[in-house]
Design a protein around this motif. Structure first.
Motif, mmCIF file in Angstrom:
data_model
loop_
_atom_site.group_PDB
_atom_site.id
_atom_site.type_symbol
_atom_site.label_atom_id
_atom_site.label_comp_id
_atom_site.label_asym_id
_atom_site.label_seq_id
_atom_site.Cartn_x
_atom_site.Cartn_y
_atom_site.Cartn_z
ATOM 1 N N LYS A 189 0.522 -1.471 -0.210
ATOM 2 C CA LYS A 189 0.290 0.240 0.373
ATOM 3 C C LYS A 189 0.397 1.482 0.307
ATOM 4 O O LYS A 189 0.305 2.371 0.075
ATOM 5 N N LYS A 246 -1.321 13.556 -9.290
ATOM 6 C CA LYS A 246 -2.707 12.490 -8.496
ATOM 7 C C LYS A 246 -2.614 11.233 -9.086
ATOM 8 O O LYS A 246 -3.442 10.288 -8.098
ATOM 9 N N THR A 247 -2.042 10.884 -9.782
ATOM 10 C CA THR A 247 -1.456 9.722 -11.011
ATOM 11 C C THR A 247 -0.917 9.000 -10.626
ATOM 12 O O THR A 247 -0.353 9.836 -11.253
ATOM 13 N N GLU A 268 -4.730 6.095 -7.538
ATOM 14 C CA GLU A 268 -4.725 7.240 -7.116
ATOM 15 C C GLU A 268 -3.541 7.305 -5.788
ATOM 16 O O GLU A 268 -3.582 6.810 -5.394
ATOM 17 N N ASP A 311 -2.653 9.270 -2.520
ATOM 18 C CA ASP A 311 -3.571 9.124 -0.923
ATOM 19 C C ASP A 311 -2.582 10.157 -0.515
ATOM 20 O O ASP A 311 -3.362 11.776 -0.127
ATOM 21 N N ASP A 312 -1.448 10.043 -0.316
ATOM 22 C CA ASP A 312 -0.299 11.093 0.388
ATOM 23 C C ASP A 312 1.134 10.689 -0.150
ATOM 24 O O ASP A 312 1.350 9.620 -0.402
ATOM 25 N N LYS A 321 1.631 6.513 -0.748
ATOM 26 C CA LYS A 321 0.667 5.991 0.061
ATOM 27 C C LYS A 321 -0.714 5.722 -1.611
ATOM 28 O O LYS A 321 -0.840 6.589 -1.741
ATOM 29 N N LYS A 342 -3.714 4.871 -3.485
ATOM 30 C CA LYS A 342 -5.494 4.513 -3.284
ATOM 31 C C LYS A 342 -6.038 3.876 -3.990
ATOM 32 O O LYS A 342 -5.660 4.562 -5.582
ATOM 33 N N ASN A 343 -7.770 3.455 -4.531
ATOM 34 C CA ASN A 343 -8.056 3.177 -5.758
ATOM 35 C C ASN A 343 -7.322 2.501 -6.563
ATOM 36 O O ASN A 343 -7.067 3.585 -7.862
#
Length: 122
Positions: free
Chosen positions: A21, A35-36, A53, A55-56, A94, A96-97
């Motif tokens: 992750k 962002k991606t 994506e 996350d951070d 980090k 996500k998605n």
């Protein structure tokens, strides 16, 4: 904005099976609008296999970063410290998605770029 990262296949696949992750980097991209992340699984796979994506992004000394990320790192502690040897700052993206592509893409034909050592803006 998107960035394409070269990631070793063993780690790239762990991202898409959910066991990794965080993506660790010695150098992080400068543009804050990214962002991606598009994932290029390096040799021997040599295909773009998906994206996720951001996350951070965490940037700390290696000891602090490992403490925060170890549970979901997808790597061993030994590998982590070898990778960040002699580094004062370590970075972790980090995740996500996640979105794994049904059919892997060609980095040259589909993105018109060459495999980057670290990353390339798309």
């Amino acid at each position: 904005m998107k960035v394409l990262l070269s990631i070793k296949p063993e780690f790239a696949f762990k991202i898409f099976d959910g066991t990794k992750k965080f993506e660790f980097r010695k150098v992080i991209f400068k543009n804050p609008n990214v962002k991606t992340v598009v994932v290029y699984a390096s040799s021997p796979v040599q295909k773009v296999i998906g994206e996720f994506e951001i996350d951070d992004i965490f940037s700390f000394n290696p000891q602090a970063l490992w403490k925060i990320t170890k549970k979901d790192s997808g790597i061993t502690e030994d590998f982590f410290y070898e990778y960040f040897a002699d580094r004062e700052i370590a970075h972790a993206i980090k995740i996500k998605n996640i979105k794994k592509y049904v059919k892997p893409l060609s980095i040259k034909d589909d993105f018109n770029v060459f495999p980057p050592q670290s990353y390339v803006y798309l």
